[in-house]
Scaffold this active site. Structure first.
Site, PDB file in Angstrom:
ATOM      1  N   LYS A  54       4.010 -30.155  16.678  1.00 37.49           N
ATOM      2  CA  LYS A  54       2.696 -30.389  16.141  1.00 37.49           C
ATOM      3  C   LYS A  54       1.430 -30.289  17.000  1.00 37.49           C
ATOM      4  CE  LYS A  54      -0.064 -32.790  12.541  1.00 37.49           C
ATOM      5  NZ  LYS A  54      -0.256 -31.631  11.840  1.00 37.49           N
ATOM      6  N   GLY A  65       0.351 -17.604   6.928  1.00 34.02           N
ATOM      7  CA  GLY A  65       1.345 -18.054   7.769  1.00 34.02           C
ATOM      8  C   GLY A  65       2.717 -18.198   6.985  1.00 34.02           C
ATOM      9  N   ARG A 125       6.969 -22.364   9.737  1.00 33.20           N
ATOM     10  CA  ARG A 125       7.762 -23.402   8.925  1.00 33.20           C
ATOM     11  C   ARG A 125       7.806 -23.794   7.234  1.00 33.20           C
ATOM     12  NH1 ARG A 125       7.808 -25.913  14.406  1.00 33.20           N
ATOM     13  NH2 ARG A 125       5.673 -25.853  13.973  1.00 33.20           N
ATOM     14  N   MET A 126       6.406 -23.894   7.436  1.00 30.76           N
ATOM     15  CA  MET A 126       5.707 -24.156   5.975  1.00 30.76           C
ATOM     16  C   MET A 126       5.434 -22.791   5.102  1.00 30.76           C
ATOM     17  SD  MET A 126       5.683 -27.172   5.108  1.00 30.76           S
ATOM     18  CE  MET A 126       5.179 -26.736   3.500  1.00 30.76           C
ATOM     19  N   PRO A 128      -5.082 -31.220   3.602  1.00 31.69           N
ATOM     20  CA  PRO A 128      -4.272 -31.522   4.576  1.00 31.69           C
ATOM     21  C   PRO A 128      -2.745 -32.059   4.513  1.00 31.69           C
ATOM     22  CG  PRO A 128      -6.080 -33.087   4.306  1.00 31.69           C
ATOM     23  CD  PRO A 128      -6.422 -32.149   3.327  1.00 31.69           C
ATOM     24  N   GLY A 181      -4.070 -34.301  10.181  1.00 25.41           N
ATOM     25  CA  GLY A 181      -4.955 -34.180   9.125  1.00 25.41           C
ATOM     26  C   GLY A 181      -4.851 -35.198   8.326  1.00 25.41           C
ATOM     27  N   THR A 182      -3.679 -35.617   8.011  1.00 25.63           N
ATOM     28  CA  THR A 182      -3.340 -36.693   6.944  1.00 25.63           C
ATOM     29  C   THR A 182      -4.048 -38.064   7.276  1.00 25.63           C
ATOM     30  OG1 THR A 182      -1.383 -35.429   6.194  1.00 25.63           O
ATOM     31  CG2 THR A 182      -1.656 -37.893   5.500  1.00 25.63           C
ATOM     32  N   HIS A 192       4.791 -37.166  13.918  1.00 17.98           N
ATOM     33  CA  HIS A 192       5.435 -35.726  13.478  1.00 17.98           C
ATOM     34  C   HIS A 192       6.273 -35.262  14.707  1.00 17.98           C
ATOM     35  CE1 HIS A 192       2.122 -35.965  10.702  1.00 17.98           C
ATOM     36  NE2 HIS A 192       2.686 -35.253   9.870  1.00 17.98           N
TER      37      HIS A 192
HETATM   38  N1  LIG Z   1      -1.131 -29.696   3.617  1.00 14.29           N
HETATM   39  C1  LIG Z   1       0.297 -30.127   4.119  1.00 14.29           C
HETATM   40  O1  LIG Z   1       0.788 -30.834   3.111  1.00 14.29           O
HETATM   41  C2  LIG Z   1       0.907 -29.550   5.415  1.00 14.29           C
HETATM   42  C3  LIG Z   1       2.266 -29.932   5.436  1.00 14.29           C
HETATM   43  C4  LIG Z   1       2.801 -29.321   6.757  1.00 14.29           C
HETATM   44  C5  LIG Z   1       1.969 -28.850   7.737  1.00 14.29           C
HETATM   45  N2  LIG Z   1       0.812 -28.475   7.398  1.00 14.29           N
HETATM   46  C6  LIG Z   1      -0.139 -27.767   8.390  1.00 14.29           C
HETATM   47  O2  LIG Z   1       0.144 -26.329   8.132  1.00 14.29           O
HETATM   48  C7  LIG Z   1       0.014 -25.598   9.217  1.00 14.29           C
HETATM   49  C8  LIG Z   1       1.127 -24.976   9.527  1.00 14.29           C
HETATM   50  O3  LIG Z   1       2.396 -25.548   9.721  1.00 14.29           O
HETATM   51  P1  LIG Z   1       3.510 -25.031  10.094  1.00 14.29           P
HETATM   52  O4  LIG Z   1       4.564 -26.429  10.662  1.00 14.29           O
HETATM   53  O5  LIG Z   1       4.134 -24.074   9.223  1.00 14.29           O
HETATM   54  O6  LIG Z   1       3.478 -24.207  11.496  1.00 14.29           O
HETATM   55  P2  LIG Z   1       4.028 -22.898  12.259  1.00 14.29           P
HETATM   56  O7  LIG Z   1       5.572 -23.012  11.886  1.00 14.29           O
HETATM   57  O8  LIG Z   1       3.645 -22.929  13.615  1.00 14.29           O
HETATM   58  O9  LIG Z   1       3.230 -21.801  11.102  1.00 14.29           O
HETATM   59  C9  LIG Z   1       2.112 -21.045  11.428  1.00 14.29           C
HETATM   60  C10 LIG Z   1       1.993 -19.785  10.913  1.00 14.29           C
HETATM   61  O10 LIG Z   1       0.696 -19.239  10.893  1.00 14.29           O
HETATM   62  C11 LIG Z   1       0.949 -18.071  11.901  1.00 14.29           C
HETATM   63  N3  LIG Z   1      -0.392 -17.636  12.333  1.00 14.29           N
HETATM   64  C12 LIG Z   1      -0.656 -17.973  13.425  1.00 14.29           C
HETATM   65  N4  LIG Z   1      -2.074 -17.684  13.768  1.00 14.29           N
HETATM   66  C13 LIG Z   1      -2.390 -16.875  12.664  1.00 14.29           C
HETATM   67  C14 LIG Z   1      -3.375 -15.999  12.197  1.00 14.29           C
HETATM   68  N5  LIG Z   1      -4.460 -15.748  13.252  1.00 14.29           N
HETATM   69  N6  LIG Z   1      -3.204 -15.236  11.202  1.00 14.29           N
HETATM   70  C15 LIG Z   1      -2.367 -15.425  10.054  1.00 14.29           C
HETATM   71  N7  LIG Z   1      -1.361 -16.119  10.546  1.00 14.29           N
HETATM   72  C16 LIG Z   1      -1.316 -17.005  11.634  1.00 14.29           C
HETATM   73  C17 LIG Z   1       1.992 -18.061  12.636  1.00 14.29           C
HETATM   74  O11 LIG Z   1       2.699 -16.807  13.126  1.00 14.29           O
HETATM   75  P3  LIG Z   1       3.047 -17.049  14.436  1.00 14.29           P
HETATM   76  O12 LIG Z   1       4.369 -17.907  14.285  1.00 14.29           O
HETATM   77  O13 LIG Z   1       3.445 -15.628  14.710  1.00 14.29           O
HETATM   78  O14 LIG Z   1       2.188 -17.655  15.593  1.00 14.29           O
HETATM   79  C18 LIG Z   1       2.924 -18.863  11.565  1.00 14.29           C
HETATM   80  O15 LIG Z   1       3.549 -17.962  10.858  1.00 14.29           O
HETATM   81  C19 LIG Z   1      -0.256 -26.601  10.235  1.00 14.29           C
HETATM   82  O16 LIG Z   1      -1.653 -26.728  10.470  1.00 14.29           O
HETATM   83  C20 LIG Z   1       0.213 -27.913   9.799  1.00 14.29           C
HETATM   84  O17 LIG Z   1      -0.486 -29.130  10.137  1.00 14.29           O
HETATM   85  C21 LIG Z   1       0.233 -28.813   6.357  1.00 14.29           C
END
Ligand SMILES: NC(=O)c1ccc[n+]([C@@H]2O[C@H](COP(=O)([O-])OP(=O)(O)OC[C@H]3O[C@@H](n4cnc5c(N)ncnc54)[C@H](OP(=O)(O)O)[C@@H]3O)[C@@H](O)[C@H]2O)c1
Length: 263
Positions: free
Chosen positions: A159, A8, A12-13, A123, A165-166, A155
């Site tokens: 989202k 990913g 954003r993350m 999460p 998830g939290t 959020h």
């Molecule tokens: N654990 C924590 O503390 C925490 C904190 C924040 C967020 N999160 C979670 O982390 C996840 C990502 O959040 P985000 O805000 O960064 O989302 P985001 O900006 O949508 O980023 C998701 C990334 O995953 C990529 N992706 C999508 N499908 C994929 C696949 N099949 N194989 C590989 N990569 C793929 C996307 O590519 P494209 O943009 O090209 O589709 C993008 O680069 C979410 O589930 C969010 O809830 C967790």
């Protein structure tokens, strides 16, 4: 020095994690995975965050992204899990799952995988949320069944999963308590409200990084525990801390509680 692969990486993350990892002298980023069909495939990872070239080509092939990695941090999407999991199992790489919105089958697959590799389902990777969850459990145990428990979260508008998830992670800790154990996700609001029912309320809007509150409503008082994330770097730093903790652990299923030493 820990060699890290990011999945990913263009999100954003993923970008935030890359910036934090590049600032950390104990971490070397060695691989980056993105979505099949992404316009970023083949580009240098440094370009994604406007930094100098890193000589790492972004790929959509997990085995290629993970070939030199000691640990994988996953901030992608649940639909990516199957292929990533196959690759980390094949290469026996410690794996930190930070994405949210996993379904039951995916959680079971991760539990099964943890018999063969060290694995964290996280999460939320912030220390503050680990503390909030612990305080919520202590509060529920002390206050007892007459207090109504609600978890609320806000959020950003993009989202996809709800409740967060939290929220579900906090609720799952609460349902280990005797008077709350009949609760089952997704914890909808019910009216009139039955005793011993957890509810999860959801707000989506703007660019909110992530707010979580746990309310304990009694007959004559309201107790509120609150956590507000103000910068995504918080989650990236927590994920790196988790990687540093996990990479030499034996196979098993761990959580951020283990990482931060909350039992
Ligand atoms: N654990 C924590 O503390 C925490 C904190 C924040 C967020 N999160 C979670 O982390 C996840 C990502 O959040 P985000 O805000 O960064 O989302 P985001 O900006 O949508 O980023 C998701 C990334 O995953 C990529 N992706 C999508 N499908 C994929 C696949 N099949 N194989 C590989 N990569 C793929 C996307 O590519 P494209 O943009 O090209 O589709 C993008 O680069 C979410 O589930 C969010 O809830 C967790």
């Amino acid at each position: 020095m820990i060699k890290l692969a990011i999945t990913g990486c263009t999100g954003r993350m993923g970008q935030m994690l890359l910036l934090e990892a590049n600032d950390n002298p104990e971490i070397e980023v060695v691989g980056a995975l993105t979505r099949p069909g992404s316009l970023f495939i083949g580009q240098d990872l440094g370009n994604v965050v406007g930094e100098n070239p890193m000589n790492i080509a972004i790929t959509d092939i997990p085995m290629e992204a993970f070939k030199d990695a000691d640990v994988v941090i996953d901030f992608s999407k649940p639909e990516a899990l199957k292929k990533t999991l196959e690759a980390v199992l094949h290469k026996k790489i410690p794996y930190i799952v930070c994405m949210t919105g996993l379904n039951i089958e995916q959680k079971i697959a991760l539990e099964d995988a943890s018999q063969n590799i060290p694995l964290i389902i996280a999460p939320n990777t912030s220390l503050g949320i680990a503390l909030l969850r612990k305080l919520a459990v202590i509060s529920a145990e002390i206050l007892g069944p007459s207090y109504d428990i609600s978890i609320s979260e806000m959020h950003h508008r993009e989202k996809k999963d709800a409740p967060s998830g939290t929220s579900l992670f906090i609720a799952s800790a609460l349902t280990a308590i005797e008077h709350l154990k009949a609760n089952k996700p997704p914890y909808p609001s019910l009216s009139p409200r039955p005793l011993g029912h957890i509810e999860c309320a959801v707000i989506r809007g703007g660019s909110s990084v992530g707010d979580h509150s746990v309310f304990f409503a009694g007959e004559k008082e309201l107790i509120k525990l609150e956590h507000r994330a103000t910068d995504r770097g918080l989650f990236a730093q927590g994920a790196i801390r988790a990687a540093q903790w996990l990479y030499d652990k034996p196979a098993g299923l761990y959580s951020m509680d283990d990482v931060v030493g909350i039992s």
